[in-house]
Design a protein around this motif. Sequence first.
Motif, PDB file in Angstrom:
ATOM      1  N   LYS A  21       0.837  -1.212   0.000  1.00 28.11           N
ATOM      2  CA  LYS A  21       0.000   0.000   0.000  1.00 28.11           C
ATOM      3  C   LYS A  21       0.871   1.260   0.000  1.00 28.11           C
ATOM      4  CE  LYS A  21      -3.812  -2.196   2.404  1.00 28.11           C
ATOM      5  NZ  LYS A  21      -4.401  -2.437   3.707  1.00 28.11           N
ATOM      6  N   LEU A  22       1.981   1.224   0.754  1.00 24.66           N
ATOM      7  CA  LEU A  22       2.855   2.396   0.834  1.00 24.66           C
ATOM      8  C   LEU A  22       3.534   2.720  -0.497  1.00 24.66           C
ATOM      9  CD1 LEU A  22       4.606   1.754   4.278  1.00 24.66           C
ATOM     10  CD2 LEU A  22       3.014   3.611   3.738  1.00 24.66           C
ATOM     11  N   ILE A  23       3.870   1.677  -1.268  1.00 25.36           N
ATOM     12  CA  ILE A  23       4.614   1.923  -2.507  1.00 25.36           C
ATOM     13  C   ILE A  23       3.765   1.758  -3.763  1.00 25.36           C
ATOM     14  CG2 ILE A  23       6.799   1.303  -1.428  1.00 25.36           C
ATOM     15  CD1 ILE A  23       6.730  -1.314  -3.054  1.00 25.36           C
ATOM     16  N   GLY A  24       2.482   1.425  -3.605  1.00 26.23           N
ATOM     17  CA  GLY A  24       1.579   1.357  -4.747  1.00 26.23           C
ATOM     18  C   GLY A  24       1.752   0.119  -5.598  1.00 26.23           C
ATOM     19  N   ALA A  49      12.894   2.744  -0.350  1.00 22.72           N
ATOM     20  CA  ALA A  49      13.673   3.662   0.489  1.00 22.72           C
ATOM     21  C   ALA A  49      12.789   4.788   1.008  1.00 22.72           C
ATOM     22  CB  ALA A  49      14.854   4.214  -0.298  1.00 22.72           C
ATOM     23  N   ASP A  50      11.943   5.333   0.151  1.00 20.77           N
ATOM     24  CA  ASP A  50      11.029   6.397   0.577  1.00 20.77           C
ATOM     25  C   ASP A  50      10.040   5.884   1.629  1.00 20.77           C
ATOM     26  OD1 ASP A  50      12.280   8.113  -1.188  1.00 20.77           O
ATOM     27  OD2 ASP A  50      10.724   7.958  -2.739  1.00 20.77           O
ATOM     28  N   ALA A 126       8.509  13.469  12.083  1.00 13.83           N
ATOM     29  CA  ALA A 126       7.148  13.184  12.520  1.00 13.83           C
ATOM     30  C   ALA A 126       6.296  12.595  11.402  1.00 13.83           C
ATOM     31  CB  ALA A 126       6.498  14.458  13.056  1.00 13.83           C
ATOM     32  N   GLU A 127       6.591  12.932  10.171  1.00 16.32           N
ATOM     33  CA  GLU A 127       5.766  12.418   9.063  1.00 16.32           C
ATOM     34  C   GLU A 127       5.884  10.898   8.909  1.00 16.32           C
ATOM     35  OE1 GLU A 127       8.863  13.637   5.528  1.00 16.32           O
ATOM     36  OE2 GLU A 127       7.730  15.134   6.628  1.00 16.32           O
ATOM     37  N   HIS A 128       6.902  10.299   9.511  1.00 12.41           N
ATOM     38  CA  HIS A 128       7.087   8.849   9.431  1.00 12.41           C
ATOM     39  C   HIS A 128       6.695   8.144  10.730  1.00 12.41           C
ATOM     40  CE1 HIS A 128       8.762   9.509   5.589  1.00 12.41           C
ATOM     41  NE2 HIS A 128       9.930   9.953   6.007  1.00 12.41           N
ATOM     42  N   VAL A 129       5.918   8.822  11.568  1.00 17.11           N
ATOM     43  CA  VAL A 129       5.542   8.281  12.875  1.00 17.11           C
ATOM     44  C   VAL A 129       4.806   6.951  12.747  1.00 17.11           C
ATOM     45  CG1 VAL A 129       3.332   9.495  13.117  1.00 17.11           C
ATOM     46  CG2 VAL A 129       4.654   8.935  15.155  1.00 17.11           C
ATOM     47  N   ILE A 130       4.131   6.703  11.645  1.00 13.80           N
ATOM     48  CA  ILE A 130       3.402   5.450  11.453  1.00 13.80           C
ATOM     49  C   ILE A 130       4.318   4.233  11.572  1.00 13.80           C
ATOM     50  CG2 ILE A 130       3.584   5.411   8.940  1.00 13.80           C
ATOM     51  CD1 ILE A 130       0.658   4.317   8.976  1.00 13.80           C
TER      52      ILE A 130
END
Length: 189
Positions: A21-24, A49-50, A126-130
């Motif tokens: 889901k994260l990388i499509g 990596a992203d 913080a944007e990678h807190v998940i």
Amino acid sequence: MKTRIRYHRKLRRLTQSDVAKLIGTTAATVSRLETSEMNVSMTWLQRFADAFNVPVSDLIEFRPTHGGIPCIGEIGRSGALFEPGTGRDDDIKLESLSRNPVAIRIRENFGQYCVGDVIIADRMSAEHVIHAIGRDCVVEIEGEEGGFGRLISSDNGTYLLVPPEPGAKVRRFPLPNWVAPVVMLIRHL
């Protein structure tokens, strides 16, 4: 080419479906890329990596020629020492496999941690807190003292930091400035 995609996925406690889901893409494609059943292009490496918030170089497996401690085998429940398989390079490397490592020394015994332990955490924005939910983390909170504990997401968009010591006060806060999930524990005996 051998990659460390599976390692970074498991480090973040993500399923192949989560990563897909994260990388499509699909979980089947993630599986094929993890096991090298499918050629891994630079485009795929960049997408992983992203998603993992690491440089592409962290996803490419390489074996340093020095710096490891020889691993002479494995110990089973019975206490028996089993020799490593032939041709296996099991040297133990004490390098941090995180993009932005920070170290914290434990001052007093609490939870699973002991005085003198050193924890290595992977500091991320913080944007990678998940990627840190459900893990022991160091956090920096705007206008408050930083803290350590299990990071939990709440229903109303705030986060909870549950200290490892039973009975300690649980903290509630909005999105932290940064979060650093624990990736390694070093304990001298």
